[in-house]
Design a protein around this motif. Structure first.
Motif, mmCIF file in Angstrom:
data_model
loop_
_atom_site.group_PDB
_atom_site.id
_atom_site.type_symbol
_atom_site.label_atom_id
_atom_site.label_comp_id
_atom_site.label_asym_id
_atom_site.label_seq_id
_atom_site.Cartn_x
_atom_site.Cartn_y
_atom_site.Cartn_z
ATOM 1 N N TYR A 1 0.165 3.458 0.321
ATOM 2 C CA TYR A 1 1.206 2.900 1.197
ATOM 3 C C TYR A 1 0.729 1.566 1.768
ATOM 4 N N THR A 2 1.605 0.549 1.725
ATOM 5 C CA THR A 2 1.238 -0.736 2.320
ATOM 6 C C THR A 2 1.417 -0.721 3.832
ATOM 7 N N SER A 3 2.257 0.195 4.329
ATOM 8 C CA SER A 3 2.436 0.295 5.778
ATOM 9 C C SER A 3 2.894 1.702 6.139
ATOM 10 N N ASP A 4 4.202 1.883 6.204
ATOM 11 C CA ASP A 4 4.785 3.166 6.579
ATOM 12 C C ASP A 4 5.930 3.465 5.620
ATOM 13 N N THR B 1 8.673 2.197 5.353
ATOM 14 C CA THR B 1 9.457 1.011 4.992
ATOM 15 C C THR B 1 8.761 0.123 3.960
ATOM 16 N N GLY B 2 7.484 0.347 3.712
ATOM 17 C CA GLY B 2 6.722 -0.518 2.808
ATOM 18 C C GLY B 2 6.646 0.004 1.391
ATOM 19 N N ASP B 3 5.975 -0.778 0.552
ATOM 20 C CA ASP B 3 5.756 -0.368 -0.837
ATOM 21 C C ASP B 3 4.753 0.772 -0.896
ATOM 22 N N TYR B 4 4.830 1.545 -1.967
ATOM 23 C CA TYR B 4 3.886 2.621 -2.232
ATOM 24 C C TYR B 4 3.848 2.867 -3.730
ATOM 25 N N VAL B 5 2.836 3.588 -4.179
ATOM 26 C CA VAL B 5 2.697 3.954 -5.582
ATOM 27 C C VAL B 5 3.196 5.385 -5.744
ATOM 28 N N VAL B 6 4.032 5.610 -6.748
ATOM 29 C CA VAL B 6 4.489 6.952 -7.093
ATOM 30 C C VAL B 6 3.865 7.313 -8.431
ATOM 31 N N THR B 7 3.293 8.515 -8.512
ATOM 32 C CA THR B 7 2.692 9.000 -9.743
ATOM 33 C C THR B 7 3.304 10.348 -10.094
ATOM 34 N N VAL B 8 3.740 10.494 -11.322
ATOM 35 C CA VAL B 8 4.179 11.789 -11.842
ATOM 36 C C VAL B 8 3.014 12.299 -12.665
ATOM 37 N N GLY B 9 2.573 13.524 -12.377
ATOM 38 C CA GLY B 9 1.419 13.998 -13.111
ATOM 39 C C GLY B 9 1.133 15.470 -12.937
ATOM 40 N N VAL B 10 -0.065 15.829 -13.387
ATOM 41 C CA VAL B 10 -0.551 17.206 -13.349
ATOM 42 C C VAL B 10 -1.966 17.204 -12.780
ATOM 43 N N GLU B 11 -2.399 18.401 -12.412
ATOM 44 C CA GLU B 11 -3.740 18.546 -11.867
ATOM 45 C C GLU B 11 -4.773 18.438 -12.977
ATOM 46 N N VAL B 12 -5.842 17.690 -12.685
ATOM 47 C CA VAL B 12 -6.937 17.520 -13.636
ATOM 48 C C VAL B 12 -8.257 17.927 -12.974
ATOM 49 N N SER B 13 -9.275 18.136 -13.804
ATOM 50 C CA SER B 13 -10.561 18.614 -13.293
ATOM 51 C C SER B 13 -11.606 17.515 -13.112
#
Length: 147
Positions: free
Chosen positions: A63-66, A68-80
């Motif tokens: 998150y760049t702030s809260d 209202t700001g930009d953020y990274v979204v990741t679609v994924g699975v659990e890894v070891s």
């Protein structure tokens, strides 16, 4: 809703940078396409070191702030292994859950979360790493990092 601690969770997948304005106030939202790309490009099949967990995740990080700001979204699975993964080492979370038809239930639950934090000062969002955990075909848990 419950408070819990998450330790040593690693999620790997496909990511994009976005913000809530883009997702909700325009037709150019990136999250639906991210899910489509994840499936079409067989990212699951190409992910190394998957655990035996059958859950899918939508992870919100950097998150760049809260809200209202930009953020990274990741679609994924659990890894070891932590290579190329988002790593949650030790975070405190407020967990919200809901049953219903996807993707509507996701939007409805996020609206409930935003309303909760707008009207409640018992917990404060940390804006570190939040995530959606798809526990069943019609059930979701959203983990919101708190201070």
């Amino acid at each position: 809703m419950k408070v819990t601690r998450v330790k040593n969770l690693m999620i790997s997948g496909l990511s994009v940078i976005t913000n809530n304005t883009l997702e909700f106030e325009s037709e150019n939202g990136k999250i639906p396409q991210l899910w489509n790309d994840y499936i079409e490009k067989n990212v699951y099949g190409n992910t190394f070191n998957k655990t035996k967990s059958q859950y899918m995740y939508g992870v919100y990080s950097d998150y760049t702030s809260d809200a209202t700001g930009d953020y990274v979204v990741t679609v994924g699975v659990e890894v070891s292994k932590p290579k190329n993964a988002i790593v949650i080492e030790d975070e405190r979370y407020l967990v919200f859950s809901k049953k219903g038809e996807l993707p509507d239930v996701v939007v409805e639950l996020w609206e409930e979360i935003w309303n909760y934090f707008e009207g409640n000062s018992e917990y404060e969002r940390a804006f570190s790493v939040d995530f959606e955990k798809y526990t069943k075909e019609d059930e979701i848990e959203i983990f919101i990092s708190i201070l």
